[in-house]
Scaffold this active site. Sequence first.
Site, PDB file in Angstrom:
ATOM      1  N   HIS A 150      -5.544  -3.930  -1.906  1.00  0.00           N
ATOM      2  CA  HIS A 150      -5.274  -2.901  -2.910  1.00  0.00           C
ATOM      3  C   HIS A 150      -5.176  -3.488  -4.323  1.00  0.00           C
ATOM      4  CE1 HIS A 150      -4.557   0.747  -0.480  1.00  0.00           C
ATOM      5  NE2 HIS A 150      -4.132  -0.090   0.450  1.00  0.00           N
ATOM      6  N   LYS A 171     -12.034  -0.342  -0.827  1.00  0.00           N
ATOM      7  CA  LYS A 171     -11.122   0.377  -1.712  1.00  0.00           C
ATOM      8  C   LYS A 171     -11.724   0.436  -3.121  1.00  0.00           C
ATOM      9  CE  LYS A 171      -7.037  -0.270   1.147  1.00  0.00           C
ATOM     10  NZ  LYS A 171      -7.794  -0.460   2.370  1.00  0.00           N
ATOM     11  N   SER A 212       0.797  -1.229   0.000  1.00  0.00           N
ATOM     12  CA  SER A 212       0.000   0.000   0.000  1.00  0.00           C
ATOM     13  C   SER A 212       0.824   1.270   0.000  1.00  0.00           C
ATOM     14  CB  SER A 212      -0.946  -0.006   1.208  1.00  0.00           C
ATOM     15  OG  SER A 212      -0.221  -0.116   2.420  1.00  0.00           O
TER      16      SER A 212
END
Length: 402
Positions: free
Chosen positions: A229, A258, A195
């Site tokens: 992610h 996300k 990330s």
Amino acid sequence: MALDKLKPILEAKLEESARNGIRKRHERIITGRQPPANGYGPRYLLDGYEGRAFLRMNSNSYLGLHVHPRVIDAEERAARQFGAGPGSVRFISGTHQPHIELERRLAAFHGREAAMIFSAAYAAVMGVLPQLITSETLVVSDALNHNSIINALRLAKPYARRIYGHLDIRELDGILEQFTGEVKRVLVVTDGVFSMRGDFAPLDEIREVCNRYQTLFEEGLIIAVDDSHGVGTLGALGRGTEERTAARADIVIATMGKALGVNGGYVAADKTVIDYLRETAPFYIYSNPMTPSETAAALEALNILDSDEGMGLLERVRRHAAILRKGLFERGFETIGSEHPIVPLLIGDSDRTRKLVKNLFINQILATGIGYPVVPKGEEEIRFQVTAEHTEKDIGFLLDHL
């Protein structure tokens, strides 16, 4: 009165954090959103900064689905049907039809037999990993794994923990060789996409190494990936790091918070594993689940991702991330070559990072500086995050101010 002795200690720790430049301090309060106009994407309004509108370069909602009309409509309809909250934990009376539908859909999306959802991805990591670790388990973890993985492993009581250098497959191999014959089980755990940097784990190489040792451990060698992610950003169909590397982990943990733009976390695996986790994972058993309305919204977001429209959003994000990376390189800035919408501006100094973030804010750009201890000293950066809300004019606006 009871806190009189404790408060000075806590105040001293807060002051120390401020001196070291790591205190989070004031959170920006978003009060509104201006729609796209004149070739630019939306702008965000902040409490205390009336009359100013900001370009948001620090959102995880990579596909912009948090404002998609179909997602919002699905959440509204479910809230009216089921209420605002689940009312209880799952095994008492908190399971609703949207929970079951989303779990089936997530399992199919990842090509697994089953899936289960949690209130958040952090809760999923904390709830899943310790249940797979025994006193006869070796845990092997990438050096840049997310804080949730670090804390989950602290919660567990393995035979041993070992950390290999970031993406250092040779060191991983050496650790597995060292413990052959010493433990019954091995758990190799990694982020899919890291990330802070936007680079991704070479799952194909990790799988190749682990396969060589698989038969040498009595209870096997398990690969778990937190692809929070990666899902909705990597791979031709947005399936994440597994699709991008043409390799498969044994257990996938990810988020709806996300790329899917909603809230909640999940794990997908074989049915036996999921059945076991439903009986043992405390963050599932003793904590309320996602609300039915959040769940319905996440299901609709997943349907959009898995459609022609979703493919268009993926292409848009990748194109604009590539424009930003190219622009940074051309202007002499240091970044990391990748295809992910996380585009780090590498600075390597905490004070310079803070000053540049402040300068960007003055120019109405919201960006997040990442400093020690989130990253090691000397690796401080600004993490820009490109989303489908951005336009080429937005990227140019950012580059001009840099």
